[in-house]
Design an enzyme around this catalytic site. Structure first.
Site, PDB file in Angstrom:
ATOM      1  N   LYS A   1      -1.840   0.909 -15.074  1.00  0.00           N
ATOM      2  CA  LYS A   1      -2.109  -0.447 -15.569  1.00  0.00           C
ATOM      3  C   LYS A   1      -3.614  -0.609 -15.733  1.00  0.00           C
ATOM      4  CE  LYS A   1      -1.582  -5.359 -14.583  1.00  0.00           C
ATOM      5  NZ  LYS A   1      -3.047  -5.633 -14.562  1.00  0.00           N
TER       6      LYS A   1
ATOM      7  N   ASP B   1     -14.779   9.297  -9.988  1.00  0.00           N
ATOM      8  CA  ASP B   1     -15.875   9.542 -10.919  1.00  0.00           C
ATOM      9  C   ASP B   1     -17.195   9.763 -10.201  1.00  0.00           C
ATOM     10  OD1 ASP B   1     -14.115   9.323 -12.975  1.00  0.00           O
ATOM     11  OD2 ASP B   1     -15.073   7.602 -13.946  1.00  0.00           O
TER      12      ASP B   1
ATOM     13  N   SER C   1      -3.370  -1.053 -11.057  1.00  0.00           N
ATOM     14  CA  SER C   1      -4.383  -2.055 -11.320  1.00  0.00           C
ATOM     15  C   SER C   1      -5.614  -1.883 -10.432  1.00  0.00           C
ATOM     16  CB  SER C   1      -3.764  -3.451 -11.164  1.00  0.00           C
ATOM     17  OG  SER C   1      -4.609  -4.445 -11.690  1.00  0.00           O
TER      18      SER C   1
END
Length: 478
Positions: free
Chosen positions: A344, A330, A319
């Site tokens: 998740k 990224d 999560s």
């Protein structure tokens, strides 16, 4: 996000109660009371009412109306996905206490799997972690009460209790020939979610065990202390998110914001209603609890945005942990090291209801800045570095994709493997370059403490590999 969704939840709940208790179908079947003008399923609700009536008249023992309705609501929500849940008064209070950092109990994050309570992760420095309970353990009995037939909330209630009172857990663990019986004492769990540890001069480890209300602020303070201890000349930092089950979304934005420039995109969400569609950037309104709070990112030490950084993850990182790892990956801000994360990729909204109860409802999927959904897939590390055999066995290899009723990944079925079918958010970074290999054999100084393990000086190959990588980076010209 809460406004429209809360209204919707109250409408649907009210409709169900009306059908069950009054059997007045025509009064609440009007299209204006349902989302998007969709008629309520009259025939299905008639069957529900008939079953309700049969139980009331024919069940072997009298059953309270409140219990029947509560169990119906609980089952309705639990059938959606593994993370949605109806929270009664006690469960709602426990959730609030947990996110605020203090509650009473054993110190384990749990979920329900195949009718048993499965340990997601033990929380550091709690009775559970000190007793040796591991991620992936299945709890089959609490004292003399079998778990089968209990709801997750019922099991959690039994594990909570007054400090210093004992409870006996019977546990199934992979590769153990018979169940383990572990007796431990409850305690007030005061969770300090951020811990700083200096590995050697210039190199430090900051472990985040859960994302709570003050986690971003505590991380900023730990970074300031790390710089102070190293006379403002640190060489590298390790952010340990292993076995971190997640927590508050705004805390994840704040944690990522410690290492990313202002205005950087951390995560965006896609849901059915407008309030579930968010672009969360490193701006105060996205990580501070309220406007009057001091912005803890304004006084960060110079250089933290470019300090060599390694993020440790494993199958217990879920999560909010995956949001942070995905954003840093990224933006090419850190090397992600470890094994594939839990996967998740959904957001749960807490919708307060009447009577101090609440609905924890999955309202959106989230995406990394590049438009990746990690739902049921997880974050793939830049450098795959398995932990030792015991740790691998402890997690049982369980991920989101193994949970019954998990949400699908919206990128499944794309033309190319890994191709996103959801348009990436604006200003997203390009695909990360291939990272250099991390020397896995170099070990410096005494062995580090492994998170969630019993004992203070156990080998930790992932941490050693991360430190070796940072040292390698320190020798490069900048």
């Amino acid at each position: 996000m809460v406004g429209p969704l809360k209204k919707l939840g109250l409408i649907l709940l009210g409709a169900l109660l009306g059908f069950a208790l009054t059997l007045n179908f025509s009064a609440v079947a009007d299209k204006s009371t349902t989302p998007a003008g969709t008629p309520l399923p009259i025939e299905d609700l008639r069957v529900f009412s008939e079953i309700f009536g049969r139980i009331k008249s024919d069940y072997v023992e009298p059953v309270d109306d409140h219990k029947l309705i509560k169990e119906a609501i609980t089952g309705m929500v639990a059938g959606l996905d593994p993370h949605s849940a109806y929270l009664d008064q006690e469960a709602y209070k426990e959730l609030q206490d947990g996110t605020q950092g203090e509650f009473g109990g054993l110190g384990i994050e749990v979920t329900m799997e195949d009718g048993l309570v499965k340990v997601v992760t033990p929380i550091d420095d709690t009775p559970a972690s000190k007793a040796g309970i591991k991620s992936g353990d299945y709890i089959i009995k609490l004292d003399d009460a079998a778990i089968k037939g209990m709801t997750l909330n019922d099991a959690v209630k039994r594990m909570r209790g007054k400090p210093d009172t004992p409870i006996t857990l019977t546990i199934l663990r992979k590769n153990e020939p018979k169940p383990l019986v572990i007796t431990l004492k409850r305690a007030i769990i005061k969770m300090k979610s951020v811990k700083l540890k200096e590995l050697e001069p210039g190199y430090g480890e900051i472990r985040i065990s859960q994302f709570q209300e003050h986690t971003g602020e505590d991380l900023a303070n730990a970074v300031a202390q790390f710089y102070k201890d190293n006379k403002d000349q640190p060489k590298g930092l390790i952010l340990d998110l292993r076995n971190n089950p997640g927590g508050l979304l705004n805390a994840a934005v704040g944690v990522a914001g410690v290492f990313l420039p202002p205005e950087s995109l951390v995560v965006y969400t896609e849901g059915r209603v407008a309030d579930a569609k968010m672009h969360l950037t490193v701006t105060p309104e996205n990580y501070l609890r309220d406007a009057s709070e001091k912005d803890y990112l304004t006084d960060l030490p110079k250089g933290i945005k470019k300090l060599p950084l390694v993020v440790l993850v494993n199958g217990g990182s879920a999560s909010a942990s995956e949001i942070v790892a995905g954003a840093l990956q990224d933006h090419h801000r850190a090397l992600i090291l470890g094994v594939r994360t839990f996967g998740k990729g959904s957001v749960q909204t807490i919708l307060p209801l009447s009577g101090n109860t609440a609905l924890k409802l999955t309202t959106a999927r989230y995406f990394t800045p590049n438009g990746r959904s990690i739902q049921a897939k997880g974050i793939e590390p830049d450098k795959v570095m398995p932990d030792d055999a015991d740790a691998v066995e402890a997690t049982l290899g369980i991920h989101e994709s193994d949970l019954t009723g998990h949400l699908s990944n919206p990128t499944d079925g794309a033309a190319d493997k890994g191709e996103a079918t959801v348009k990436p958010a604006e200003n997203g970074a390009t695909t990360p370059p291939v990272q250099p290999a991390v020397p896995a054999t170099e070990k410096t100084g005494k062995p580090a403490h492994k998170p969630g393990a019993k004992g203070d000086e156990l080998p930790d190959p992932q941490l050693d590999a991360a430190r070796a990588y940072l040292k390698q980076e320190a020798t490069k010209p900048h």
